[in-house]
Motif scaffolding. Structure first.
Motif, short mmCIF file in Angstrom:
data_model
loop_
_atom_site.label_atom_id
_atom_site.label_comp_id
_atom_site.label_asym_id
_atom_site.label_seq_id
_atom_site.Cartn_x
_atom_site.Cartn_y
_atom_site.Cartn_z
N GLY A 64 0.80 -1.22 0.00
CA GLY A 64 0.00 0.00 0.00
C GLY A 64 0.83 1.27 0.00
N ILE A 65 0.17 2.37 0.36
CA ILE A 65 0.82 3.68 0.46
C ILE A 65 1.41 3.81 1.85
CG2 ILE A 65 0.44 6.18 0.45
CD1 ILE A 65 -1.88 5.64 -1.51
N ARG A 66 2.69 4.21 1.91
CA ARG A 66 3.39 4.19 3.18
C ARG A 66 4.13 5.50 3.43
NH1 ARG A 66 2.77 -0.87 4.53
NH2 ARG A 66 3.92 -0.58 6.46
N THR A 67 4.42 5.74 4.70
CA THR A 67 5.34 6.81 5.09
C THR A 67 6.64 6.16 5.54
OG1 THR A 67 3.58 8.33 5.77
CG2 THR A 67 5.76 8.71 6.69
N MET A 68 7.72 6.56 4.89
CA MET A 68 9.05 6.04 5.21
C MET A 68 9.70 6.93 6.28
SD MET A 68 9.65 3.49 3.02
CE MET A 68 11.44 3.39 3.00
N SER B 149 -5.45 1.61 1.25
CA SER B 149 -4.48 0.86 0.44
C SER B 149 -3.82 -0.29 1.17
CB SER B 149 -3.38 1.82 -0.05
OG SER B 149 -2.58 2.26 1.05
N GLY B 150 -4.07 -0.41 2.48
CA GLY B 150 -3.38 -1.43 3.26
C GLY B 150 -1.95 -1.04 3.61
N GLY B 151 -1.67 0.27 3.60
CA GLY B 151 -0.32 0.76 3.86
C GLY B 151 -0.06 1.03 5.33
N GLY B 152 0.97 1.84 5.58
CA GLY B 152 1.35 2.14 6.95
C GLY B 152 2.71 2.81 7.01
N MET B 153 3.50 2.42 7.98
CA MET B 153 4.81 3.02 8.23
C MET B 153 5.92 2.02 7.96
SD MET B 153 6.28 4.57 11.87
CE MET B 153 6.24 2.95 12.70
N THR B 154 6.96 2.47 7.26
CA THR B 154 8.14 1.65 7.02
C THR B 154 9.36 2.34 7.61
OG1 THR B 154 7.26 0.69 4.99
CG2 THR B 154 9.64 0.60 5.28
N GLU C 9 4.64 1.69 19.96
CA GLU C 9 3.59 2.71 19.95
C GLU C 9 2.76 2.63 18.68
OE1 GLU C 9 1.28 5.73 21.50
OE2 GLU C 9 2.81 4.49 22.48
N ALA C 10 3.40 2.30 17.56
CA ALA C 10 2.66 2.12 16.31
C ALA C 10 1.70 0.95 16.42
CB ALA C 10 3.63 1.89 15.15
N ARG C 11 2.12 -0.13 17.08
CA ARG C 11 1.23 -1.27 17.28
C ARG C 11 0.02 -0.87 18.13
NH1 ARG C 11 1.73 -6.87 17.23
NH2 ARG C 11 2.86 -6.42 15.30
N ARG C 12 0.26 -0.06 19.16
CA ARG C 12 -0.86 0.40 20.00
C ARG C 12 -1.86 1.21 19.19
NH1 ARG C 12 3.59 2.06 23.53
NH2 ARG C 12 3.95 0.41 25.07
N ARG C 13 -1.35 1.94 18.19
CA ARG C 13 -2.23 2.78 17.36
C ARG C 13 -2.71 2.05 16.12
NH1 ARG C 13 0.44 8.88 17.80
NH2 ARG C 13 1.30 8.64 19.90
N ARG C 14 -2.41 0.77 16.03
CA ARG C 14 -2.86 -0.10 14.94
C ARG C 14 -2.36 0.38 13.58
NH1 ARG C 14 -9.06 -1.77 16.79
NH2 ARG C 14 -8.45 -2.59 18.84
N ILE C 15 -1.11 0.82 13.57
CA ILE C 15 -0.45 1.22 12.32
C ILE C 15 0.33 0.03 11.79
CG2 ILE C 15 1.27 2.75 11.27
CD1 ILE C 15 0.61 4.79 13.49
N ASN C 16 0.12 -0.32 10.53
CA ASN C 16 0.87 -1.40 9.90
C ASN C 16 2.35 -1.00 9.83
OD1 ASN C 16 2.14 -2.52 7.24
ND2 ASN C 16 0.43 -3.91 7.65
#
Length: 300
Positions: free
Chosen positions: A23-27, A132-137, A156-163
């Protein structure tokens, strides 16, 4: 300290990436790397602390501006016949010159951010991730050069349900890498060369620790999707036998994908900005080589 208060040094955050995870991600690019690959396209990532870059094409000239000259307490910035010059041997990294520059010719690679500050930027595009099914890389440099920051960010990303996806060169503490894998939705793992001496010649370190960590991740996290990447570098690993050896080394599992990346020189200008020589010169891949090597990789 709460995870969201943990800090680390990041040199870039790139939105709308579509090549490093689903998906679309923020690097999020971490500063610091234990390798010194001759072909590195992000030389500004190698050193952990923030550092100054200078793009002379943006400079307004000492005659028009010159604000950086008196700003430098060490007298490193010089006016030589109307052109700005830097005596890097005297620089102590205070970065006052960049703060005084109005044109962006003097820039700083790297800033200290908290987990909360990083995720504030990441979450700005939450709607795109959802669609898009994206998230953070997390990438670098090497993410695990700052393991406490990386783990706090992943938790913290897991707590906020960020892929979450993480890219690693594998030359890091195995326990820290295993801990990071607990919070990942997928992992991108670089394997550059199976021959230990050739690996050391090209990257500055051997590959023993890398291969041990890769085997451990595969063994302890069988459900974790892994994308293995090999940058194909002229004279380093561009022979069919090099790629065949890596392909045969990889375990056959449904959630492991092998990908070759062609060598490029897109980061060459950054070496100039940092006052360093580009090690690879005008080296190029032979025409048609990537097609043949991809066939070798697929035959694993």
């Amino acid at each position: 300290m709460q995870d969201k208060e943990q800090t680390g040094i990041v040199f870039n955050m790139q939105k709308y990436s579509v090549h490093d995870g689903a998906g679309i991600r923020t690097m999020v690019f971490f500063k610091g790397c234990p390798l010194r690959c001759a072909w590195c396209s992000n030389p500004e990532s190698q050193r952990t602390m923030p550092e100054r870059g200078f793009n002379g094409r943006k400079c307004l000239s000492p005659a028009v501006c010159g604000r950086c000259i008196p700003a430098c307490p060490k007298g490193c910035i010089l006016d030589i016949e109307g052109l700005l010059a830097i005596d890097r041997t005297r620089c102590d990294g205070c970065l006052a010159c960049a703060g005084a520059c109005p044109s962006g010719a003097m820039s700083v690679y790297g800033q200290r951010l908290s987990v909360a500050e990083v995720l504030e930027t990441v979450e700005q595009d939450a709607v795109f991730y959802a669609r898009s099914g994206g998230g953070m890389t997390l990438s670098g440099g090497e993410v695990m050069q700052q393991p406490e920051f990386a783990l706090a960010l992943l938790r913290e990303a897991r707590r906020r349900r960020i892929n979450t996806v993480m890219e690693t060169c594998g030359h890091c503490d195995g326990d820290m890498l295993a801990e990071a894998c607990r919070y990942l939705d997928s992992l991108i793992f670089d394997i550059k060369q199976l021959d230990a001496q050739r690996h050391k010649t090209g990257t500055g370190v051997g590959n023993e620790r890398i291969l041990e960590n890769f085997a451990r991740v595969c063994r302890e996290f069988p459900e974790l999707p892994i994308l293995v990447r090999t940058p194909v570098i002229p004279g380093f690993n561009d022979a069919e036998d090099d790629i065949r050896a890596i392909a045969r080394f990889l375990p056959k599992r449904a959630n492991l994908v092998y990908e070759l990346l062609p060598y490029h020189r897109m980061g060459q200008a950054k070496y100039e900005f940092l006052g360093r020589a580009f090690p690879m010169g005008g080296t190029q891949l032979a025409d048609g080589l990537m097609r043949r090597l991809k066939e070798v990789a697929l035959a694993r």
